[in-house]
Write an enzyme that holds these catalytic residues in place. Structure first.
Site, PDB file in Angstrom:
ATOM      1  N   ASP A 239       0.856  -1.181   0.000  1.00 22.15           N
ATOM      2  CA  ASP A 239       0.000   0.000   0.000  1.00 22.15           C
ATOM      3  C   ASP A 239       0.891   1.228   0.000  1.00 22.15           C
ATOM      4  OD1 ASP A 239      -1.780   2.158   0.717  1.00 22.15           O
ATOM      5  OD2 ASP A 239      -3.219   0.600   1.277  1.00 22.15           O
ATOM      6  N   GLY A 368      -7.810  -2.480   8.873  1.00 19.60           N
ATOM      7  CA  GLY A 368      -7.832  -2.501   7.420  1.00 19.60           C
ATOM      8  C   GLY A 368      -7.274  -1.206   6.873  1.00 19.60           C
ATOM      9  N   HIS A 369      -7.485  -0.992   5.586  1.00 22.27           N
ATOM     10  CA  HIS A 369      -6.954   0.198   4.920  1.00 22.27           C
ATOM     11  C   HIS A 369      -8.046   1.168   4.523  1.00 22.27           C
ATOM     12  CE1 HIS A 369      -2.871  -1.852   3.733  1.00 22.27           C
ATOM     13  NE2 HIS A 369      -3.198  -2.025   5.008  1.00 22.27           N
ATOM     14  N   GLY A 370      -9.223   1.038   5.123  1.00 27.95           N
ATOM     15  CA  GLY A 370     -10.295   1.982   4.864  1.00 27.95           C
ATOM     16  C   GLY A 370     -11.153   1.593   3.682  1.00 27.95           C
TER      17      GLY A 370
END
Length: 538
Positions: A239, A368-370
C-alpha cells in the site's frame, strides 16, 4: 274405471314427485355441507403444510439431518376436487389439489417429503457429503448444485453443525434457473495443500452467470489463508500510503520476510492467491448473514455484476494479512452494501473501474486500509467510476479512512462522489486523494491521469494519528470541485510523526470552517486546466 285410473295415476305422480324433491334437497344439502367442509379442510391443510415446512426447514438448518423419503401420509384426508368454475370466476385462495390420475415418479435426490411434488431443497448430505472437515465434499456440492440448478427458486442447503472440506468449485450458469438460494448454515473450509490449487487459481468458490442468486444463512466460509500469507514470494503489492507514515523512532525500513508456515503437504503454495468468494457476470446477486474469514486474498468479489446487494455480512482476517480486501467491486453497477462489519489486511471495500451507482452505508471497518476508490489507471489503462456514496461508516484503527487512488499514466474519470458522516477513531490518514499511487518499489513519472471532479466530504469527524488530509493531485489534470463540510479531525500522537494537512493541485470549496484548518485547498478552478479529450472522458 278410467276416472279411478286417472286419480290413481295423479296420486302416484304426487308421491313420486315428493320423494324426488326430498332426495334432491338432501343431495343439495350433502353437497353443500361437503364443499364447505372441503374448504375448511383445505385451508387447515394449507396452514399445516406451512407449519410443517417451516419446522422441517428449521430442523434441516439447525440440525443438518439428512432428508427423509416421502411418508405415506396415513390419516391425511383426501382433498375433494373443487366445483367447476364459471367463466370470470376468480380462482379460490387455496391450493388446487392434484387430480387422481396425476402420474407419480420416484422422488429425486434431496426430496424432503410431502405431497406428490418434489421439494425444492437439495441438502448436500443427501448427495454424499460427509461434513467431517476432512473428507473431500467437492463432488457432493457439485451434484447438489446440478440438481438445484434445474429448479427455479430452489435451495441448496449446507446444513449447520457440519464442516465441509471443499476444493475450488464453480457454481455456474447461464442455463441455471433463476432465484436459487444457497443456504449456508454450516462451515466450508478450503484446502491447504498445494496440490489442490495447481499452479494457482484466481478464486476458490465462484458463482458465475446467474440471475437472482442468493447466499444466505449463519454459516462460515473459511479460506484458511495463513499458509498463503506467509508462504509466498515477498514481493506482493504494498500500500503506497505507507510512505506517508513515519515512526517516531525513525527506524522504518524494509522488514524481513516472515518465516514461511509449512502447508498441509509440506510444499509451497502457488504465488497466485485465490479470492474466497467471487461472483461474475450475474444479475441481482445477494449475500447476507454469512461470515467470510481468512481468505488467501480478497474475501468477496463482484465482477461484471448488476444489482448487487450485500448486507449483515461479517468479514474477518488479521490486520497484517496481505492484500485481503473485504469486498472488491469491479465493472459492477447498482450496488448496495450495508449493515456489515469488515476487519482485514487491506481495503475494507475497494471500488474499481467500471463501477457506478454504488451506495455503501452503516458499515464498520477496522482493522484494514479503509474504503477506497481505486487504484485506477494502472499500466496506462482507462478507468471510469461515477455516482459513489459512502455514508454512516465507523472506522477504527485503519491506515486510511476514505481514499481515492490513481496511477500516473491512466485516463478516464472519477466523478460524483460523496463521503458523508464518517466517524474515524485512531485512523492514520482519514482523508486521502493520491494520484501518484504506486504499489511497487519505483514508478516513472507520467503526465496523463485519471481526472477527478465532484468529490465531496461532509461530517468527517474523529481522531487521526499521522495526517488529517492528504490531497496529491495530478500536475497536468488537477482535482476540481472538491468540497469539505463539517470536517473535524483531532490528532492523537501514538507512535508516528504528526503532519499538517497537505494539498497539491487541488481546487474546490471549504463550505464550513474545518478542524484543523485546511488552508492548502485552492478555492475555485485552476486557470490552466487542460481541456479533456475524448480519450479522457467516460
Amino acid at each position: 274405471m278410467s276416472g279411478l285410473s286417472f286419480k290413481g295415476f295423479t296420486y302416484m305422480f304426487l308421491i313420486a314427485f315428493l320423494i324426488w324433491s326430498f332426495n334432491f334437497e338432501a343431495c343439495i344439502a350433502r353437497r353443500g355441507k361437503h364443499w364447505r367442509q372441503s374448504r375448511d379442510v383445505s385451508a387447515s391443510l394449507y396452514k399445516k403444510k406451512g407449519k410443517n415446512y417451516s419446522n422441517a426447514h428449521n430442523k434441516n438448518h439447525g440440525g443438518g439431518s439428512k432428508s427423509k423419503p416421502p411418508s405415506s401420509h396415513k390419516g391425511t384426508p383426501t382433498l375433494p376436487k373443487p366445483p367447476p368454475q364459471h367463466k370470470n370466476t376468480p380462482s379460490p385462495p387455496y391450493p388446487t389439489p392434484p387430480s387422481d390420475d396425476t402420474p407419480t415418479t420416484p422422488p429425486p435426490k434431496g426430496y424432503n417429503g410431502g405431497g406428490h411434488s418434489p421439494t425444492t431443497t437439495f441438502n448436500v448430505l443427501d448427495f454424499g457429503a460427509k461434513g467431517d472437515g476432512k473428507s473431500d465434499d467437492t463432488k457432493a456440492f457439485q451434484e447438489a448444485w446440478a440438481e438445484a440448478c434445474k429448479v427455479e427458486s430452489s435451495t441448496m442447503l449446507v446444513p449447520a453443525d457440519y464442516v465441509f472440506f471443499v476444493g475450488p468449485i464453480s457454481f455456474s450458469g447461464p442455463y441455471c434457473k433463476p432465484s436459487i438460494v444457497f443456504q449456508l448454515d454450516g462451515t466450508i473450509v478450503a484446502p491447504t495443500s498445494p496440490n489442490a490449487w495447481g499452479k494457482g487459481l484466481l478464486q476458490w468458490l465462484e458463482f458465475s452467470k446467474l440471475v437472482g442468486i442468493t447466499i444466505q444463512g449463519n454459516g462460515i466460509i473459511d479460506g484458511r489463508g495463513s499458509v498463503w500469507w506467509q508462504d509466498n514470494p515477498y514481493d506482493d503489492p504494498i500500500d503506497d500510503e505507507e510512505k506517508l507514515i513515519v515512526p517516531l523512532n525513525h527506524t522504518i525500513g524494509s522488514p524481513s520476510p516472515p518465516l514461511p508456515i509449512q502447508s498441509e503437504m509440506g510444499g509451497k503454495m502457488p504465488s497466485v492467491k485465490p479470492t474466497a468468494l467471487r461472483f461474475y457476470g450475474s444479475f441481482n446477486p445477494t449475500v447476507t448473514g454469512i461470515t467470510i474469514q481468512n481468505s488467501p486474498q480478497c474475501h468477496l468479489k463482484f465482477d461484471s455484476c448488476n444489482g448487487v446487494m450485500v448486507h449483515n455480512v461479517t468479514i474477518s482476517s488479521p490486520g497484517d494479512s496481505p492484500n485481503t480486501d473485504g469486498i472488491h467491486l469491479q465493472n459492477s453497477k447498482d450496488v448496495l452494501i450495508y449493515g456489515s462489519t469488515m476487519a482485514c489486511g487491506d481495503d475494507c471495500i475497494s471500488i474499481q473501474t467500471g463501477c457506478s451507482n454504488v451506495y455503501v452505508h452503516n458499515v464498520n471497518c477496522g482493522p484494514g486500509h479503509g474504503i477506497s476508490i481505486g487504484s485506477l489507471g494502472k499500466d496506462n489503462t482507462r478507468a471510469c467510476v461515477s455516482n459513489i456514496t459512502v455514508r454512516d461508516v465507523n472506522m477504527h484503527n485503519t491506515m486510511n479512512g476514505v481514499r481515492i487512488k490513481t496511477w500516473q499514466g491512466g485516463s478516464g474519470s472519477v466523478q460524483g462522489v460523496l463521503f458523508s458522516n464518517i466517524q474515524v477513531s485512531e485512523v492514520e490518514l482519514p482523508i486521502v486523494i493520491d494520484q501518484f499511487y504506486c504499489d511497487k518499489r519505483t514508478c516513472k513519472n507520467q503526465t496523463s491521469a485519471v481526472s477527478l471532479a465532484g468529490i465531496n466530504y461532509e461530517r468527517i469527524r474523529g481522531t487521526y494519528t499521522v495526517k488529517p488530509v492528504h490531497f496529491a493531485c495530478s500536475d497536468s489534470l488537477p482535482c476540481v470541485d472538491v468540497s469539505l463540510t463539517s470536517v473535524e479531525l483531532k490528532p492523537i500522537q501514538e507512535k508516528y510523526h504528526l503532519y499538517n494537512p497537505f494539498c497539491w493541485q487541488t481546487y474546490g470549496e471549504l463550505k464550513t470552517p474545518t478542524v484543523p484548518p485546511i488552508d492548502c485547498l485552492q478555492i475555485g478552478k485552476p486557470t490552466n486546466n487542460r481541456i479533456q479529450t475524448d480519450h479522457d472522458l467516460c
